[in-house]
Design an enzyme around this catalytic site. Structure first.
Site, PDB file in Angstrom:
ATOM      1  N   HIS A 128      80.687  -8.772  67.015  1.00  0.00           N
ATOM      2  CA  HIS A 128      81.917  -7.984  67.135  1.00  0.00           C
ATOM      3  C   HIS A 128      81.561  -6.682  67.830  1.00  0.00           C
ATOM      4  CE1 HIS A 128      86.036  -6.758  65.985  1.00  0.00           C
ATOM      5  NE2 HIS A 128      85.502  -5.539  65.998  1.00  0.00           N
ATOM      6  N   CYS A 129      82.196  -6.448  68.973  1.00  0.00           N
ATOM      7  CA  CYS A 129      81.858  -5.286  69.789  1.00  0.00           C
ATOM      8  C   CYS A 129      82.893  -4.176  69.577  1.00  0.00           C
ATOM      9  CB  CYS A 129      81.797  -5.661  71.267  1.00  0.00           C
ATOM     10  SG  CYS A 129      81.451  -4.261  72.356  1.00  0.00           S
ATOM     11  N   PRO A 130      82.480  -3.020  69.071  1.00  0.00           N
ATOM     12  CA  PRO A 130      83.453  -1.933  68.869  1.00  0.00           C
ATOM     13  C   PRO A 130      83.978  -1.365  70.179  1.00  0.00           C
ATOM     14  CG  PRO A 130      81.217  -1.157  68.453  1.00  0.00           C
ATOM     15  CD  PRO A 130      81.121  -2.641  68.638  1.00  0.00           C
ATOM     16  N   ASN A 171      86.952  -5.991  69.761  1.00  0.00           N
ATOM     17  CA  ASN A 171      87.190  -7.430  69.634  1.00  0.00           C
ATOM     18  C   ASN A 171      85.842  -8.125  69.540  1.00  0.00           C
ATOM     19  OD1 ASN A 171      88.503  -9.883  69.499  1.00  0.00           O
ATOM     20  ND2 ASN A 171      89.777  -9.502  71.299  1.00  0.00           N
TER      21      ASN A 171
END
Length: 412
Positions: A128-130, A134
């Protein structure tokens, strides 16, 4: 029309709210500052549009901006792809090889994992990439990796513009003490700047240069990490699962030969699983091509073994022998601990010599588990869980016998 229809696909209008997060706000701000300052510096002070080189430079800067934003927004809004709620395998016998997700009320397909932030099971989840607010997964892995490639390239171009702008504008104002060095500046004196290079302009350019260089280094490193796993047809999570598989086999001396099932044998074949001419990855996110010696559920079976192993090892107690302040990259605990820190948003837990920890998993240099709280601090439902350096703890000797007896009962 095709370009516009493929640019961003909104499943629901609420997807726009992904922009209202500190990650996209910072990322888009950096892109806006670097792009705007590079264009202004070029036109006003360094390379005007009335020259051939200036026009080409201007077009290239716009090209970087458009490509970066195209891949960024697609990575954000196309999304990773989600396993349908309540999903079950067509062959009910295969359910025994899959994990069940209580939140999504369905089984996790091979290579999928539940994301606590997205609250859905994600196809071929990488992380999960901040920065895009998403997950990076099956459908947007190529867009995300392309963004990681283009951002450093565009920032490198911008950094060159910033350096040359400051150099050419300050050349006659500052003495560098190079009495023996003569640089021909006639080429940059062929035009007059549209406005003087003031102190605010210098400060803004210097600030943008710092952002550009920082982005080039940080995002460039992320691109290298992503390409490493893509060329092996893995995800970051699957690399972690493979490492735990080797640790499990070594711990129990089972003699198994674990083969990662999704490595197709060559880097080119693995590369083509993610990057295609159409922009859409191969496969439906549920069924995957596998190694000849493996099958669809090789990795899911290994995950079930690791889950059972986690329950066994969670009963093994460790005691802190060194203090640890909870730093993400503690240099005082050794270079390997510093450089091999887990790339995850999971927290670190500070330790004081004598603390008791129930470890559940770990790498060669780090461990993860629950810290046992004292009775006066123990609150129902409260627990302190996170990562800590392996060198800071030792296994409790009195727990060895219990651990060994439990290990003997484990069915491999």
């Amino acid at each position: 029309m095709n370009f516009l229809s493929n640019f961003v696909t909104f499943q629901n209008l609420h997807e726009v709210r992904r922009l209202c997060h500190w990650g996209p706000v910072i990322a888009l701000s950096v892109i806006a500052i670097c792009s705007t300052m590079a264009i202004l510096d070029s036109i006003i002070w360094y390379w005007p549009l009335d020259t051939t080189g200036g026009s080409i430079n201007f077009i290239m800067l716009l090209n970087w901006t458009v490509l970066i934003l195209y891949n960024y927004f697609n990575a954000m809004f196309v999304g990773p792809g989600y396993i349908p709620l309540g999903w079950k395998p067509e062959n009910q016998l295969e359910a025994q090889y899959l994990q069940y997700c209580r939140v999504c009320q369905g089984y996790k397909a091979p290579r999928s994992h539940h994301c606590r932030k997205c609250n859905r099971c994600v196809m071929k989840m990488d992380h999960h990439c901040p920065w895009i607010n998403n997950c990076c997964g099956h459908l947007n892995h190529a867009y995300f990796t392309s963004f990681l490639l283009l951002a450093p390239m565009g920032c490198s171009h911008a950094a060159i513009i910033f350096i040359m702008t400051m150099y050419t504008q300050l050349y006659e104002r500052i003495s560098f003490g190079w009495s023996t060095v003569k640089i021909d500046m006639s080429a940059v004196r062929q035009f007059q700047p549209l406005m003087p290079f003031s102190v605010p302009a210098f400060a803004a350019t210097l600030f943008a240069l710092g952002l550009a260089l920082g982005t080039t280094i940080a995002v460039g490193m992320l691109f290298a990490i992503q390409m490493k796993v893509i060329l092996r047809n893995k995800t970051s999570i699957e690399s972690w699962i493979e490492e735990k598989a080797k640790d499990r086999i070594q711990h129990y001396q089972t003699g198994e030969d674990f083969i990662f099932p999704y490595d197709l044998g060559t880097r080119w074949l693995n590369f083509k699983q993610v990057f295609t001419w159409t922009g859409s990855p191969k496969g439906d996110g549920l069924v995957w091509p596998v190694h000849p010696k493996c099958h669809q559920h090789t990795l899911t079976i290994e995950q079930l073994k690791q889950k059972a192993d986690k329950r066994v090892r969670s009963q093994v107690q460790y005691q802190a022998v060194e203090d640890y302040n909870g730093a993400c990259c503690p240099l005082s605990k050794g270079l390997q601990t510093f450089f091999r820190t887990p790339c995850t948003e999971e927290p670190r837990i500070p330790l004081i010599k004598g603390d008791t920890i129930l470890a559940t998993r770990g790498t060669k240099w780090w461990m993860y588990g629950d810290k046992v709280l004292n009775e006066e601090h123990n609150i129902v439902g409260d627990r302190v869980r996170g990562w800590f350096p392996r060198r800071c703890v030792e296994k409790c000797h009195y727990d060895t016998a219990a651990s060994d007896s439990t290990s003997d009962k484990k069915v491999n």
